[in-house]
Motif scaffolding. Structure first.
Motif, PDB file in Angstrom:
ATOM      1  N   ILE A   5     -23.324  -4.399 -10.849  1.00 53.19           N
ATOM      2  CA  ILE A   5     -24.280  -4.239  -9.344  1.00 53.19           C
ATOM      3  C   ILE A   5     -24.379  -2.562  -9.833  1.00 53.19           C
ATOM      4  CG2 ILE A   5     -24.924  -4.146  -7.393  1.00 53.19           C
ATOM      5  CD1 ILE A   5     -23.935  -6.191  -6.951  1.00 53.19           C
ATOM      6  N   TRP A   6     -26.141  -1.557  -9.915  1.00 49.26           N
ATOM      7  CA  TRP A   6     -25.375  -0.482 -10.597  1.00 49.26           C
ATOM      8  C   TRP A   6     -26.381   0.699  -9.427  1.00 49.26           C
ATOM      9  CZ3 TRP A   6     -29.152  -0.507 -15.147  1.00 49.26           C
ATOM     10  CH2 TRP A   6     -28.690  -1.482 -16.530  1.00 49.26           C
ATOM     11  N   VAL A  41     -38.540  -0.354  -4.498  1.00 47.67           N
ATOM     12  CA  VAL A  41     -38.836   0.893  -3.789  1.00 47.67           C
ATOM     13  C   VAL A  41     -37.705   2.086  -3.865  1.00 47.67           C
ATOM     14  CG1 VAL A  41     -38.972   1.139  -0.697  1.00 47.67           C
ATOM     15  CG2 VAL A  41     -40.317  -0.572  -2.145  1.00 47.67           C
ATOM     16  N   PRO A  42     -35.724   1.313  -3.847  1.00 49.78           N
ATOM     17  CA  PRO A  42     -35.527   2.422  -4.118  1.00 49.78           C
ATOM     18  C   PRO A  42     -35.525   3.212  -5.100  1.00 49.78           C
ATOM     19  CG  PRO A  42     -34.396   0.055  -3.602  1.00 49.78           C
ATOM     20  CD  PRO A  42     -35.579   0.286  -3.690  1.00 49.78           C
ATOM     21  N   LEU A  43     -35.907   2.639  -6.131  1.00 51.75           N
ATOM     22  CA  LEU A  43     -36.292   3.088  -7.780  1.00 51.75           C
ATOM     23  C   LEU A  43     -37.030   4.284  -7.681  1.00 51.75           C
ATOM     24  CD1 LEU A  43     -36.054   0.325  -9.752  1.00 51.75           C
ATOM     25  CD2 LEU A  43     -33.514   2.623 -10.023  1.00 51.75           C
ATOM     26  N   ILE A  69     -28.445   5.277  -4.375  1.00 50.72           N
ATOM     27  CA  ILE A  69     -29.522   4.142  -4.601  1.00 50.72           C
ATOM     28  C   ILE A  69     -29.201   3.069  -5.293  1.00 50.72           C
ATOM     29  CG2 ILE A  69     -32.155   4.256  -5.153  1.00 50.72           C
ATOM     30  CD1 ILE A  69     -31.849   6.486  -3.624  1.00 50.72           C
ATOM     31  N   ILE A  70     -29.054   1.803  -4.213  1.00 57.61           N
ATOM     32  CA  ILE A  70     -28.442   1.088  -4.938  1.00 57.61           C
ATOM     33  C   ILE A  70     -30.484  -0.403  -4.969  1.00 57.61           C
ATOM     34  CG2 ILE A  70     -26.973  -0.938  -4.891  1.00 57.61           C
ATOM     35  CD1 ILE A  70     -25.086   0.746  -2.782  1.00 57.61           C
ATOM     36  N   PRO A  71     -30.482  -0.501  -6.306  1.00 61.02           N
ATOM     37  CA  PRO A  71     -31.716  -1.053  -6.144  1.00 61.02           C
ATOM     38  C   PRO A  71     -31.412  -2.356  -6.146  1.00 61.02           C
ATOM     39  CG  PRO A  71     -31.253  -0.207  -8.197  1.00 61.02           C
ATOM     40  CD  PRO A  71     -29.927   0.131  -7.520  1.00 61.02           C
ATOM     41  N   VAL A 141     -18.701  -6.173  -3.158  1.00 65.08           N
ATOM     42  CA  VAL A 141     -18.700  -5.224  -3.190  1.00 65.08           C
ATOM     43  C   VAL A 141     -19.561  -3.525  -2.337  1.00 65.08           C
ATOM     44  CG1 VAL A 141     -20.346  -4.077  -4.844  1.00 65.08           C
ATOM     45  CG2 VAL A 141     -19.674  -5.684  -5.667  1.00 65.08           C
ATOM     46  N   VAL A 142     -20.404  -4.515  -1.531  1.00 61.18           N
ATOM     47  CA  VAL A 142     -20.790  -3.376  -0.498  1.00 61.18           C
ATOM     48  C   VAL A 142     -19.705  -3.374  -0.059  1.00 61.18           C
ATOM     49  CG1 VAL A 142     -22.704  -3.113   1.363  1.00 61.18           C
ATOM     50  CG2 VAL A 142     -23.089  -4.421  -0.902  1.00 61.18           C
TER      51      VAL A 142
END
Length: 183
Positions: A5-6, A41-43, A69-71, A141-142
């Motif tokens: 998760i980037w 959208v976030p990217l 930003i976590i796309p 992770v979140v």
């Protein structure tokens, strides 16, 4: 399934994982595998910020915020959804539940109101909330991310299937009790 998760960070002076004194903002997409546009959208928000970083209002925005930003929160589900060159309309992650049904709705796997209205305890349901809050690696992770960034002040989660942008406390029609939180 082990996919990463980037997170992209936009900050004018803090490097890598260095703490920031600036208030933090998180923009996240793809809780639900089939919501592919919620990745874009976030990217595109990040692209827009970086392409316009010399404009005074955007420069000020970048200089005064710690932006994350976590796309794609659900990479395993998203990959499965587009496998075999067709959409499968997969909503959940790819957890194999004890009864053989696949997936947990990541958006229903947090501890705030876990298992309440809008969630299901049936593994076959698209809104299955999991065995417990934070039972899934993605939501863990979140959780760890938010706990390790005490400067975070706002979070927006993009969802395209129902054409929603969800804000904290978005699951209720009741006014937010705390005045500061409401502001």
């Amino acid at each position: 399934q082990g996919r990463e998760i980037w997170t992209l960070r936009i900050n004018s002076n803090a490097k890598e994982n260095e703490k920031s004194d600036k208030p933090g903002a998180v923009f996240m997409g793809n809780h639900h595998a089939r919501e592919h546009i919620s990745v874009e959208v976030p990217l595109l928000h990040a692209v827009w910020l970086l392409e316009n970083r010399d404009k005074p209002e955007i420069k000020n925005y970048i200089e005064t915020l710690d932006i994350y930003i976590i796309p794609m929160l659900n990479p395993d589900g998203a990959e499965y959804d587009i496998s075999e060159n067709r959409y499968k309309w997969q909503r959940k992650n790819m957890r194999v539940n004890p009864d053989g049904n696949i997936g947990v709705d990541l958006n229903r796997n947090y501890d705030f109101r876990w298992g309440g209205a809008g969630a299901s305890h049936s593994t076959y349901s698209d809104t299955y909330c999991g065995l417990s809050a934070f039972s899934e690696p993605e939501t863990q992770v979140v959780k760890k991310f938010f706990e390790s960034h005490d400067n975070l002040k706002t979070y927006i989660s993009y969802h395209s299937y129902s054409e929603l942008i969800l804000y904290p406390w978005g699951g209720t029609y009741e006014p937010v009790e705390n005045e500061n939180d409401r502001k």
